[in-house]
Scaffold this motif. Sequence first.
Motif, mmCIF file in Angstrom:
data_model
loop_
_atom_site.group_PDB
_atom_site.id
_atom_site.type_symbol
_atom_site.label_atom_id
_atom_site.label_comp_id
_atom_site.label_asym_id
_atom_site.label_seq_id
_atom_site.Cartn_x
_atom_site.Cartn_y
_atom_site.Cartn_z
ATOM 1 N N CYS A 66 0.825 -1.214 0.000
ATOM 2 C CA CYS A 66 0.000 0.000 0.000
ATOM 3 C C CYS A 66 0.853 1.255 0.000
ATOM 4 C CB CYS A 66 -0.889 0.019 1.251
ATOM 5 S SG CYS A 66 -2.068 -1.339 1.278
ATOM 6 N N LYS A 67 0.426 2.251 -0.829
ATOM 7 C CA LYS A 67 1.204 3.498 -0.837
ATOM 8 C C LYS A 67 0.579 4.570 0.050
ATOM 9 C CE LYS A 67 -0.571 4.676 -5.450
ATOM 10 N NZ LYS A 67 -1.730 3.807 -5.224
ATOM 11 N N ASP A 68 -0.703 4.441 0.368
ATOM 12 C CA ASP A 68 -1.331 5.453 1.226
ATOM 13 C C ASP A 68 -2.515 4.845 1.993
ATOM 14 O OD1 ASP A 68 -3.399 5.189 -0.625
ATOM 15 O OD2 ASP A 68 -2.763 6.933 -1.776
ATOM 16 N N TRP A 69 -3.180 5.676 2.790
ATOM 17 C CA TRP A 69 -4.255 5.174 3.654
ATOM 18 C C TRP A 69 -5.443 4.642 2.866
ATOM 19 C CZ3 TRP A 69 -9.027 7.580 3.423
ATOM 20 C CH2 TRP A 69 -9.075 8.865 2.888
ATOM 21 N N GLU A 70 -5.637 5.184 1.643
ATOM 22 C CA GLU A 70 -6.759 4.683 0.835
ATOM 23 C C GLU A 70 -6.486 3.254 0.359
ATOM 24 O OE1 GLU A 70 -8.860 8.406 -1.267
ATOM 25 O OE2 GLU A 70 -6.674 8.346 -1.414
ATOM 26 N N TYR A 104 -1.309 4.180 9.495
ATOM 27 C CA TYR A 104 -1.616 5.468 8.860
ATOM 28 C C TYR A 104 -1.977 6.520 9.906
ATOM 29 C CZ TYR A 104 -1.709 2.334 4.931
ATOM 30 O OH TYR A 104 -1.348 1.380 4.014
ATOM 31 N N ALA A 107 -3.607 9.769 8.564
ATOM 32 C CA ALA A 107 -4.802 9.702 7.706
ATOM 33 C C ALA A 107 -5.918 10.519 8.339
ATOM 34 C CB ALA A 107 -5.240 8.246 7.558
#
Length: 141
Positions: A66-70, A104, A107
């Motif tokens: 995963c690159k981000d919280w989404e 995260y 986030a």
Amino acid sequence: MSEKLIKSKQRVKDFAEVFTPKHIVKDMCDLVPEEMWVNVETTFLEPACGTGNFLVEILERKFKLCKDWEDGLRALKSVYGVDIQQDNVEEAKGRLFDMYIKQYPKAPAISGLIAAQILERNIVCGDFIKDQMINKKRRRK
Ligand SMILES: C[S@@+](CC[C@H](N)C(=O)[O-])C[C@H]1O[C@@H](n2cnc3c(N)ncnc32)[C@H](O)[C@@H]1O
């Protein structure tokens, strides 16, 4: 610190509840074909998830993609668990939620709410064997 693998002798007798040690969980996950670990949305279902030992390991591996919280929410959405004992279900949900929040920390607050909703839907209390039989009968009709 040694891992606690049972909650009580009664629960072992009633529900065959013996938790899998972390190193065995890892070894077993290593046996899962590599192509299962390349897409964050690949679905995993643990039909007797206990307190989430396998789900935690699966999510840990997915977070690496995963690159981000989404993306993190996509990962969370793809893991499912069932256990016949409500306290195990609550513990499993709590562990996965804590992992998400730790992963995260920056986030937006809404993502925590979404994570909680996903877990509420995906990690549930039920009798997987009985429910499977009911579903099989329904499919035959
Ligand atoms: C051997 S423990 C394994 C737990 C977890 N998978 C692990 O490896 O740490 C078996 C789990 O299955 C649950 N269980 C027993 N019968 C079940 C059923 N019919 N449907 C869903 N869960 C069940 C128990 O509550 C217990 O948590």
